[in-house]
Design a protein around this motif. Structure first.
Motif, PDB file in Angstrom:
ATOM      1  N   ASP A 102      34.646  44.104  51.913  1.00 22.59           N
ATOM      2  CA  ASP A 102      35.958  44.314  52.506  1.00 22.59           C
ATOM      3  C   ASP A 102      36.988  43.497  51.721  1.00 22.59           C
ATOM      4  OD1 ASP A 102      38.227  43.676  54.578  1.00 22.59           O
ATOM      5  OD2 ASP A 102      37.065  45.310  55.469  1.00 22.59           O
ATOM      6  N   ILE A 103      38.215  44.005  51.625  1.00 25.95           N
ATOM      7  CA  ILE A 103      39.244  43.263  50.889  1.00 25.95           C
ATOM      8  C   ILE A 103      39.625  41.973  51.600  1.00 25.95           C
ATOM      9  CG2 ILE A 103      40.220  45.272  49.733  1.00 25.95           C
ATOM     10  CD1 ILE A 103      42.492  45.084  51.902  1.00 25.95           C
ATOM     11  N   GLY A 104      39.204  41.811  52.851  1.00 25.14           N
ATOM     12  CA  GLY A 104      39.504  40.593  53.594  1.00 25.14           C
ATOM     13  C   GLY A 104      38.706  39.381  53.145  1.00 25.14           C
ATOM     14  N   TRP A 105      37.745  39.569  52.248  1.00 22.74           N
ATOM     15  CA  TRP A 105      36.933  38.455  51.755  1.00 22.74           C
ATOM     16  C   TRP A 105      37.235  38.209  50.277  1.00 22.74           C
ATOM     17  CZ3 TRP A 105      35.604  36.640  56.127  1.00 22.74           C
ATOM     18  CH2 TRP A 105      35.169  37.466  57.167  1.00 22.74           C
ATOM     19  N   ILE A 106      36.848  37.064  49.770  1.00 23.49           N
ATOM     20  CA  ILE A 106      37.107  36.748  48.359  1.00 23.49           C
ATOM     21  C   ILE A 106      36.417  37.752  47.440  1.00 23.49           C
ATOM     22  CG2 ILE A 106      35.164  35.123  48.191  1.00 23.49           C
ATOM     23  CD1 ILE A 106      38.600  34.860  46.387  1.00 23.49           C
ATOM     24  N   THR A 107      35.249  38.260  47.857  1.00 23.61           N
ATOM     25  CA  THR A 107      34.559  39.256  47.039  1.00 23.61           C
ATOM     26  C   THR A 107      35.440  40.477  46.835  1.00 23.61           C
ATOM     27  OG1 THR A 107      32.528  38.520  48.120  1.00 23.61           O
ATOM     28  CG2 THR A 107      32.377  40.479  46.734  1.00 23.61           C
ATOM     29  N   GLY A 108      36.120  40.916  47.891  1.00 25.30           N
ATOM     30  CA  GLY A 108      37.020  42.051  47.771  1.00 25.30           C
ATOM     31  C   GLY A 108      38.220  41.744  46.900  1.00 25.30           C
ATOM     32  N   HIS A 109      38.771  40.539  47.016  1.00 23.06           N
ATOM     33  CA  HIS A 109      39.899  40.158  46.172  1.00 23.06           C
ATOM     34  C   HIS A 109      39.519  40.199  44.692  1.00 23.06           C
ATOM     35  CE1 HIS A 109      41.730  38.885  49.885  1.00 23.06           C
ATOM     36  NE2 HIS A 109      42.699  38.210  49.307  1.00 23.06           N
ATOM     37  N   THR A 110      38.388  39.555  44.378  1.00 23.86           N
ATOM     38  CA  THR A 110      38.032  39.337  42.973  1.00 23.86           C
ATOM     39  C   THR A 110      37.373  40.543  42.334  1.00 23.86           C
ATOM     40  OG1 THR A 110      37.788  36.965  43.448  1.00 23.86           O
ATOM     41  CG2 THR A 110      36.800  37.781  41.403  1.00 23.86           C
ATOM     42  N   TYR A 111      36.478  41.233  43.074  1.00 24.18           N
ATOM     43  CA  TYR A 111      35.687  42.293  42.444  1.00 24.18           C
ATOM     44  C   TYR A 111      35.960  43.696  42.983  1.00 24.18           C
ATOM     45  CZ  TYR A 111      33.556  38.225  40.463  1.00 24.18           C
ATOM     46  OH  TYR A 111      33.379  37.033  39.815  1.00 24.18           O
ATOM     47  N   VAL A 112      36.936  43.823  43.893  1.00 25.23           N
ATOM     48  CA  VAL A 112      37.452  45.148  44.225  1.00 25.23           C
ATOM     49  C   VAL A 112      38.831  45.323  43.594  1.00 25.23           C
ATOM     50  CG1 VAL A 112      38.203  46.706  46.071  1.00 25.23           C
ATOM     51  CG2 VAL A 112      36.146  45.322  46.378  1.00 25.23           C
ATOM     52  N   VAL A 113      39.637  44.258  43.632  1.00 31.73           N
ATOM     53  CA  VAL A 113      41.033  44.387  43.210  1.00 31.73           C
ATOM     54  C   VAL A 113      41.292  43.730  41.857  1.00 31.73           C
ATOM     55  CG1 VAL A 113      43.441  43.968  43.853  1.00 31.73           C
ATOM     56  CG2 VAL A 113      41.770  44.532  45.625  1.00 31.73           C
ATOM     57  N   TYR A 114      41.370  42.408  41.812  1.00 31.40           N
ATOM     58  CA  TYR A 114      41.952  41.754  40.641  1.00 31.40           C
ATOM     59  C   TYR A 114      41.112  41.816  39.373  1.00 31.40           C
ATOM     60  CZ  TYR A 114      45.746  40.140  43.596  1.00 31.40           C
ATOM     61  OH  TYR A 114      46.840  40.102  44.424  1.00 31.40           O
ATOM     62  N   GLY A 115      39.804  41.560  39.484  1.00 27.78           N
ATOM     63  CA  GLY A 115      38.966  41.616  38.277  1.00 27.78           C
ATOM     64  C   GLY A 115      38.941  42.984  37.637  1.00 27.78           C
ATOM     65  N   PRO A 116      38.543  44.034  38.384  1.00 28.67           N
ATOM     66  CA  PRO A 116      38.497  45.381  37.799  1.00 28.67           C
ATOM     67  C   PRO A 116      39.849  45.877  37.300  1.00 28.67           C
ATOM     68  CG  PRO A 116      37.218  45.320  39.829  1.00 28.67           C
ATOM     69  CD  PRO A 116      37.951  44.015  39.747  1.00 28.67           C
ATOM     70  N   LEU A 117      40.920  45.651  38.059  1.00 26.99           N
ATOM     71  CA  LEU A 117      42.224  46.167  37.636  1.00 26.99           C
ATOM     72  C   LEU A 117      42.768  45.412  36.427  1.00 26.99           C
ATOM     73  CD1 LEU A 117      44.012  46.902  41.047  1.00 26.99           C
ATOM     74  CD2 LEU A 117      42.791  48.492  39.546  1.00 26.99           C
ATOM     75  N   CYS A 118      42.526  44.119  36.342  1.00 29.21           N
ATOM     76  CA  CYS A 118      42.948  43.374  35.155  1.00 29.21           C
ATOM     77  C   CYS A 118      42.243  43.901  33.908  1.00 29.21           C
ATOM     78  CB  CYS A 118      42.660  41.883  35.333  1.00 29.21           C
ATOM     79  SG  CYS A 118      43.321  40.846  34.001  1.00 29.21           S
ATOM     80  N   ASN A 119      40.995  44.336  34.078  1.00 33.10           N
ATOM     81  CA  ASN A 119      40.224  44.892  32.956  1.00 33.10           C
ATOM     82  C   ASN A 119      40.493  46.376  32.731  1.00 33.10           C
ATOM     83  OD1 ASN A 119      38.954  42.477  32.251  1.00 33.10           O
ATOM     84  ND2 ASN A 119      37.300  42.775  33.729  1.00 33.10           N
ATOM     85  N   GLY A 120      41.439  46.953  33.468  1.00 33.59           N
ATOM     86  CA  GLY A 120      41.758  48.365  33.279  1.00 33.59           C
ATOM     87  C   GLY A 120      40.663  49.289  33.764  1.00 33.59           C
ATOM     88  N   CYS A 157      41.784  50.377  51.756  1.00 33.48           N
ATOM     89  CA  CYS A 157      42.440  51.651  51.505  1.00 33.48           C
ATOM     90  C   CYS A 157      43.452  51.427  50.389  1.00 33.48           C
ATOM     91  CB  CYS A 157      43.123  52.198  52.765  1.00 33.48           C
ATOM     92  SG  CYS A 157      44.409  51.117  53.427  1.00 33.48           S
ATOM     93  N   PRO A 158      43.933  52.475  49.717  1.00 35.70           N
ATOM     94  CA  PRO A 158      44.879  52.284  48.621  1.00 35.70           C
ATOM     95  C   PRO A 158      46.122  51.498  49.017  1.00 35.70           C
ATOM     96  CG  PRO A 158      43.998  54.492  48.544  1.00 35.70           C
ATOM     97  CD  PRO A 158      43.484  53.885  49.813  1.00 35.70           C
ATOM     98  N   LEU A 159      46.623  51.718  50.232  1.00 42.22           N
ATOM     99  CA  LEU A 159      47.828  51.014  50.644  1.00 42.22           C
ATOM    100  C   LEU A 159      47.566  49.524  50.880  1.00 42.22           C
ATOM    101  CD1 LEU A 159      50.703  51.941  50.893  1.00 42.22           C
ATOM    102  CD2 LEU A 159      50.403  52.184  53.347  1.00 42.22           C
ATOM    103  N   ALA A 160      46.342  49.179  51.241  1.00 40.39           N
ATOM    104  CA  ALA A 160      45.993  47.760  51.374  1.00 40.39           C
ATOM    105  C   ALA A 160      46.029  47.075  50.003  1.00 40.39           C
ATOM    106  CB  ALA A 160      44.614  47.612  52.012  1.00 40.39           C
ATOM    107  N   VAL A 161      45.465  47.745  48.997  1.00 41.08           N
ATOM    108  CA  VAL A 161      45.514  47.201  47.638  1.00 41.08           C
ATOM    109  C   VAL A 161      46.961  47.112  47.163  1.00 41.08           C
ATOM    110  CG1 VAL A 161      44.839  47.592  45.235  1.00 41.08           C
ATOM    111  CG2 VAL A 161      43.206  48.040  47.076  1.00 41.08           C
ATOM    112  N   ALA A 162      47.724  48.172  47.422  1.00 40.16           N
ATOM    113  CA  ALA A 162      49.137  48.172  47.033  1.00 40.16           C
ATOM    114  C   ALA A 162      49.905  47.057  47.742  1.00 40.16           C
ATOM    115  CB  ALA A 162      49.768  49.531  47.327  1.00 40.16           C
ATOM    116  N   SER A 163      49.524  46.741  48.979  1.00 39.47           N
ATOM    117  CA  SER A 163      50.180  45.652  49.716  1.00 39.47           C
ATOM    118  C   SER A 163      49.933  44.315  49.023  1.00 39.47           C
ATOM    119  CB  SER A 163      49.674  45.609  51.158  1.00 39.47           C
ATOM    120  OG  SER A 163      50.010  46.782  51.860  1.00 39.47           O
ATOM    121  N   MET A 164      48.687  44.080  48.611  1.00 44.26           N
ATOM    122  CA  MET A 164      48.377  42.857  47.880  1.00 44.26           C
ATOM    123  C   MET A 164      49.177  42.792  46.584  1.00 44.26           C
ATOM    124  SD  MET A 164      44.233  43.029  48.457  1.00 44.26           S
ATOM    125  CE  MET A 164      43.798  41.545  47.552  1.00 44.26           C
TER     126      MET A 164
END
Length: 636
Positions: free
Chosen positions: A329-347, A168-175
């Motif tokens: 799910d954001i609880g796995w490395i796939t969620g960290h890298t390709y839901v949150v950090y990779g896409p957001l770093c690339n805008g 959820c957005p707040l989960a991403v915001a928490s990270m």
């Protein structure tokens, strides 16, 4: 246009997310523009002509390659003075030394300056057809308010914060809020039991937990706050639990609990980003190993972020106007890298998928040639290349994939094929010799460090060395076996240790056995993974009962399924529990798991050399018991 990522579903340019099968990625090929348009930094490299030349530079002149990309792709507070200081023999891995940055500046602020109203997140809620869009400006404000809330609650730079939330957005915001203030986030998949959550909270030494009142998944209400309450009772070090409201249902609040939204509204929407060294911890992420204790893999700031952004950009050929979706799910490395950090770093615009691919309509396929062909024709409409990627929690991002490559290069169904930039795979035999020729199989290792790799296991560097760097000195040992084809492509052949993968969740067999062996009737056990049409792999438990236990196989199976669901997670519950008089062991007392694996795969004609067995009759009894159990369960 649909894309699917290693055991998770990915798609792009869709207003409604499809419920997708697991195990594949559909990605657009590099088919437009010049090499320097594809990678502008290539002008700094020695005469690059095509993808193969770029790859050669990345592994043979890694300082030039990674240094150039690091300066170009990341925004620095203080530039780095050295690209790397790595020695796999000594377990030393450091990248971009002297550099200082903040990950959230790279993922949020710099994009807000350019396009504040661009959509950063599309939250596809569990309720079909419902979505929420969050712009970069809104996500930055959310992150800053939450960062200020954490600071006011006493969270300091370097503190570990456990996050137990659905996507959820707040989960991403928490990270991101943790990254903003320099805290270390440890996201725990919101399907783990209270005991498993407590193990991870204690290991990370977290004083702060962030959760929601209730979760929704597949149309069902999940009592996440109740699970946290049970876990925290086992964790005296926890000082505060921040509770967000996903549903309107009120839940009991304790003296530790803080209503998150209420506190955030008291805070400013501006939070000064902490100045972080390149090698400071960004996050911990726990993964099961072949021993019973989960491993807290440590990922650092700059190297991980750069590798996440590059793999997201080049494996998927991400372009500015794309909507990128990964339903992990954001609880796995796939969620960290390709839901949150990779896409957001690339805008980019990234999809948060709260539900499950089997709701409201189930679809599932194993990774095989037929599934590949089906996915290519039906989901990708023959327009999208379908790629099978290989990587791990430990690697930080995709390491082997058919893309990137030269335009039009072949893709072979079900094969990872080509190493990514900076990844130098090697196959080694059981004596540690490097196999140089093609058409060979061996232990898959990586011969040089790369920026995205994990740095250590939290508070247990000795275990990190023993697991990954000691088995083959000078190499990172993946734990997987691989076959290199006559053309030089890589095909993964499976784990070399005892880890099973259930619906994309890696689970150490020792972790399950530890729970099984705590049952009052169990003398010893062995847990084996077996091929499952829907889940990829299922758990099959062999049990030897204590004398005069009085348990039937049916009663024991029911109790073990309930016990494992409670102690680990529901997905870990075994499909089969077989009671046997003895387990097949060598004369030295080691359980011959390969024999059990062949039996559960119905390959008892391929048991191989049994000369070291101490009791050959035990094997025949297990074979007969297995066939009877399978017939019995199919009859039900």
């Amino acid at each position: 246009m649909a894309r699917l990522l290693a055991r998770t579903c990915c798609f792009k340019a869709l207003s409604q997310a499809p419920r997708c099968p697991s195990g594949l990625v559909a990605a657009r090929p590099w088919s437009h523009g010049t090499l320097t348009a594809y990678m502008p930094e290539a002008v700094a490299f020695p005469r690059p002509k095509d993808h193969q030349h770029l790859y050669k530079v990345s592994v043979e002149q890694s300082d030039i390659f990674w240094g150039t990309l690091g300066r170009s792709r990341l925004t620095w507070i203080t530039p780095f003075h050295s690209v790397q200081d790595c020695d796999l023999c000594q377990g030393r891995v450091s990248w971009f030394l002297g550099g200082q940055l903040n990950v959230t500046v790279n993922c949020l602020d710099r994009h807000v300056h350019v396009a504040p109203d661009k959509v950063a997140l599309i939250w596809e809620k569990d309720e079909p057809g419902e979505e929420v869009r969050v712009t970069y400006r809104e996500l930055l404000e959310l992150t800053c308010r939450l960062g200020n809330t954490l600071k006011r609650q006493g969270v300091k730079q370097g503190d570990r914060v456990t996050i137990y939330m659905p996507p959820c957005p707040l989960a991403v915001a928490s990270m991101l809020a943790c990254a903003r203030i320099g805290a270390v986030h440890a996201v725990v998949f919101a399907g783990f039991s209270a005991d498993s959550l407590a193990d991870r909270i204690r290991d990370a030494q977290s004083e702060t937990v962030i959760t929601v009142n209730q979760g929704l998944r597949g149309g069902k209400i999940i009592e996440l706050k109740k699970t946290v309450d049970q876990a925290v009772k086992q964790c005296p070090g926890v000082k505060r639990v921040l509770v967000s409201m996903r549903t309107t249902s009120k839940v009991p609040m304790t003296a530790l609990d803080v209503p998150l939204e209420e506190e955030m509204m008291k805070e400013e929407a501006c939070c000064e980003p902490a100045v972080m060294d390149s090698e400071d911890m960004l996050f911990l992420l726990y993964t099961s190993g072949s021993t019973g204790k989960p491993k807290g893999l440590v990922h650092s700031q700059a190297g991980y972020l750069l590798f996440a952004a590059l793999t997201h950009k080049y494996v998927f050929d991400y372009q500015d106007r794309d909507i990128f979706g990964c339903v992990a799910d954001i609880g796995w490395i796939t969620g960290h890298t390709y839901v949150v950090y990779g896409p957001l770093c690339n805008g980019g615009t990234t999809v948060l998928f709260e539900s499950t691919p089997v709701y409201p309509n189930p679809v599932g396929e194993p990774i095989n040639k037929e599934a590949w062909e089906w996915y290519f024709r039906v989901v990708g409409e023959t327009r999208c290349p379908v790629v099978d990627t290989w990587w791990q929690t430990e690697t930080g991002g995709i390491c082997i994939s058919p893309r990137p490559s030269n335009p039009g290069a072949e893709i072979l169904p079900g094969m990872a094929m080509r190493p990514f930039f900076g990844i130098s795979p090697s196959l080694l035999d059981d004596k540690g010799n490097v196999l140089l020729e093609n058409d060979v199989s061996g232990a898959l290792c990586i011969s040089q460090a790369w920026p995205g790799m994990a740095r250590t296991i939290y508070n247990d560097h000795k275990r990190f060395l023993e697991t990954y760097l000691t088995p083959y000195p000078g190499f990172y040992f993946t734990g997987d076996g691989a076959y290199r084809t006559s053309e030089g492509y890589y095909q993964l052949t499976g784990r070399l240790d005892d880890v099973i993968n259930i619906s994309g969740h890696r689970l150490g067999t020792a972790e399950v056995e530890d729970v099984v062996n705590h049952h009052v009737a169990v003398a010893e056990s062995a847990v084996i993974g077996y091929p499952h049409e829907i889940k990829g792999e299922g758990a099959y438990v062999f049990v030897v009962l204590k004398k005069d236990s009085g348990y039937t196989q049916e009663t024991l199976a029911a109790e073990l399924q309930e016990l494992i669901s409670k102690k680990i997670a529901k997905y870990a519950a075994p499909d089969y529990v077989q009671v046997t008089h003895r387990l097949p062991k060598t004369r030295s007392g080691k359980i011959m798991r390969r024999v059990l694996r062949k039996i559960v795969e119905d390959k008892d004609s391929e048991l191989g050399d049994l000369t070291t067995l101490d009791d050959h009759e035990a094997v025949q009894q297990i074979i007969e018991g297995h066939k009877h159990l399978v017939r019995q369960q199919k009859g039900h």
